[in-house]
Design an enzyme around this catalytic site. Structure first.
Site, mmCIF file in Angstrom:
data_model
loop_
_atom_site.group_PDB
_atom_site.id
_atom_site.type_symbol
_atom_site.label_atom_id
_atom_site.label_comp_id
_atom_site.label_asym_id
_atom_site.label_seq_id
_atom_site.Cartn_x
_atom_site.Cartn_y
_atom_site.Cartn_z
ATOM 1 N N MET A 1 0.840 -1.196 0.000
ATOM 2 C CA MET A 1 0.000 0.000 0.000
ATOM 3 C C MET A 1 0.877 1.249 0.000
ATOM 4 O O MET A 1 1.538 1.553 0.987
ATOM 5 C CB MET A 1 -0.936 -0.014 1.204
ATOM 6 C CG MET A 1 -1.893 -1.200 1.227
ATOM 7 S SD MET A 1 -3.052 -1.158 2.619
ATOM 8 C CE MET A 1 -4.058 0.279 2.171
ATOM 9 N N SER A 2 0.854 1.966 -1.111
ATOM 10 C CA SER A 2 1.671 3.173 -1.250
ATOM 11 C C SER A 2 0.963 4.421 -0.758
ATOM 12 O O SER A 2 1.579 5.480 -0.632
ATOM 13 C CB SER A 2 2.051 3.368 -2.719
ATOM 14 O OG SER A 2 0.896 3.668 -3.485
ATOM 15 N N GLY B 1 -1.658 5.541 -2.503
ATOM 16 C CA GLY B 1 -2.341 6.029 -3.691
ATOM 17 C C GLY B 1 -3.640 5.292 -3.937
ATOM 18 O O GLY B 1 -3.970 4.319 -3.254
ATOM 19 N N ASP C 1 -4.532 3.388 -6.494
ATOM 20 C CA ASP C 1 -4.418 2.057 -7.089
ATOM 21 C C ASP C 1 -4.208 0.969 -6.043
ATOM 22 O O ASP C 1 -4.926 -0.037 -6.025
ATOM 23 C CB ASP C 1 -3.286 2.034 -8.114
ATOM 24 C CG ASP C 1 -3.510 3.009 -9.252
ATOM 25 O OD1 ASP C 1 -4.672 3.168 -9.663
ATOM 26 O OD2 ASP C 1 -2.531 3.612 -9.719
ATOM 27 N N LEU D 1 5.897 0.897 2.792
ATOM 28 C CA LEU D 1 7.339 1.041 2.960
ATOM 29 C C LEU D 1 7.708 2.515 3.082
ATOM 30 O O LEU D 1 7.350 3.323 2.222
ATOM 31 C CB LEU D 1 8.078 0.436 1.766
ATOM 32 C CG LEU D 1 7.792 -1.038 1.467
ATOM 33 C CD1 LEU D 1 8.612 -1.486 0.266
ATOM 34 C CD2 LEU D 1 8.089 -1.909 2.676
ATOM 35 N N CYS E 1 13.842 -0.347 -7.957
ATOM 36 C CA CYS E 1 13.002 -0.370 -6.754
ATOM 37 C C CYS E 1 12.086 -1.583 -6.765
ATOM 38 O O CYS E 1 11.935 -2.274 -5.756
ATOM 39 C CB CYS E 1 12.190 0.916 -6.660
ATOM 40 S SG CYS E 1 11.160 1.024 -5.176
ATOM 41 N N GLY F 1 -0.711 -2.715 -6.788
ATOM 42 C CA GLY F 1 -1.613 -1.943 -7.627
ATOM 43 C C GLY F 1 -1.037 -1.594 -8.980
ATOM 44 O O GLY F 1 -1.502 -0.654 -9.628
ATOM 45 N N CYS G 1 10.376 9.453 -6.962
ATOM 46 C CA CYS G 1 9.875 9.691 -5.607
ATOM 47 C C CYS G 1 10.888 10.326 -4.675
ATOM 48 O O CYS G 1 10.516 11.050 -3.751
ATOM 49 C CB CYS G 1 9.340 8.393 -5.008
ATOM 50 S SG CYS G 1 10.600 7.144 -4.644
#
Length: 397
Positions: free
Chosen positions: A20-21, A23, A25, A45, A113, A137, A210
């Protein structure tokens, strides 16, 4: 009987870790799997800490994103963990990014990454938590093959397809990964976010690298590899000095704007000479190549790579994420491989990825790829081409 993730067992007995970022998606990915009854665990992360980036639109993986991911997890009623990967991310991604630019390349940090952090370290953590799969996502899909293994394919939404950035995924990783959004379009994903009443439904997509909060990647390079920002000469193909530059890291192959030199015809960057700190420029035709040498080739097509390319393998390749796949053939053995482009390409830059597909469009299968080591000059690239006989068989999804 297999469930929706191609696994045996009931969803409620199947643990899934979702990356889960913060975002829309990855949030919809978690919500979808939760709604289907899976035992979902969310992991975010923490990759870096840049104050300016934590609330900046277009950045990702920062403080605000962690906050958003936590809120989504609470909304869904799933466990959520934040893992500090800053040191690992700096060593595996940021340091390599700067070193690549300092060597005259144009790297793609998202690939590293995915390879080292998300599909390496995070996948290991998911296994330790007892998860059957790791879901993300990403806009890409995987299909179960008759032998039980999986094939990586392009997403239904061609404008969002991220297969270029996932070519380095190994077969073992692919078997453990799931991409629930692969058959959806972005508007459909946002609509699902609204149905699930997620606060991130209209959140801006991440667009920048990022860890570059200002958008000026040379700030990072200058700090980590100051030699890449040392001044030097801009010369033409004959070595004639045309001007000066303030560091080769400011340039990439194919660049035309920002050269700061006057010429009667348009000039493009055709080579970055790290040893002499020279930026070599020339006419557009000097950018054209038919042959590319590769390093770190990853193969996820059928069988062994050397067997597949023994007589030359006809396929399609993408040399930048923004370019369409072009017909080509792959040859080589024992770790040394070359791609020969049927129609040629311009501005092929070392450090970028050359990704293999079995078709030029649609739900093509990703066969693997490698990092571009060099592009052979046009004058010597077209000699002795032999058309291959073996053709990659497409996977029908």
């Amino acid at each position: 009987m297999l469930n929706s993730l191609d696994l045996e067992g009931r969803p409620e007995d199947t643990r899934v870790v979702v990356a889960m970022s913060g975002g829309v998606d990855s949030s919809v990915t978690a919500a979808l799997l939760k709604s289907q009854g899976y035992d979902v665990v969310g992991i975010t992360l923490q990759l870096y800490d840049h104050g300016a980036a934590t609330h900046r639109k277009g950045a990702c993986c920062a403080g605000q994103d962690i906050h958003d991911a936590r809120n989504v997890a609470e909304r869904l009623g799933i466990p959520h963990y934040v893992l500090d990967y800053e040191d690992r991310f700096r060593e595996s991604v940021i340091d390599n990014f700067a070193a690549s630019y300092a060597s005259g390349e144009t790297p793609v940090p998202c690939i590293e990454c995915n390879r080292a952090i998300k599909f390496g370290d995070l996948l290991k953590t998911a296994r330790e938590l007892g998860a059957s799969v790791l879901a993300t996502g990403h806009y890409v899909a995987s299909r179960r093959l008759p032998d039980g293994s999986r094939a990586l394919t392009c997403a239904a939404d061609a404008d969002r397809d991220q297969s270029y950035f996932l070519f380095a995924t190994t077969r073992e990783q692919l078997d453990y990964l799931r991409f629930p959004l692969g058959d959806m379009t972005k508007p459909e994903v946002r609509e699902l976010a609204r149905r699930f009443e997620l606060e991130v439904a209209d959140k801006h997509d991440s667009q920048d690298i990022c860890f570059v909060p200002t958008g000026r990647y040379t700030d990072i390079i200058g700090k980590l590899r100051p030699n890449a920002m040392e001044p030097g000469e801009i010369v033409d193909l004959n070595g004639r000095v045309l001007g000066a530059h303030q560091g080769i890291a400011n340039y990439t192959i194919g660049q035309r704007k920002g050269l700061g030199i006057a010429a009667g015809a348009p000039l493009y960057v055709v080579k970055l000479d790290v040893t002499t700190r020279r930026v070599v420029v020339g006419p557009r035709e000097a950018l054209r190549t038919h042959r590319i040498t590769l390093r770190e080739v990853n193969w996820i097509g059928d069988g062994a790579l050397d067997a597949a390319v023994r007589d030359g393998l006809e396929l399609f390749v993408r040399v930048r994420s923004t370019r369409a796949p072009q017909p080509a053939w792959l040859r080589g053995a024992d770790g040394s491989y070359e791609v020969e482009l049927v129609g040629g390409e311009e501005g092929v830059s070392p450090g970028q990825a050359c990704v293999f597909y079995d078709a030029a469009s649609g739900r093509a299968r990703v066969l693997g790829g490698g990092f571009i080591q060099s592009a052979v000059a046009e004058s010597s690239a077209t000699a002795g081409l032999v058309r291959p006989q073996r053709v990659a068989e497409p996977v029908r999804g």
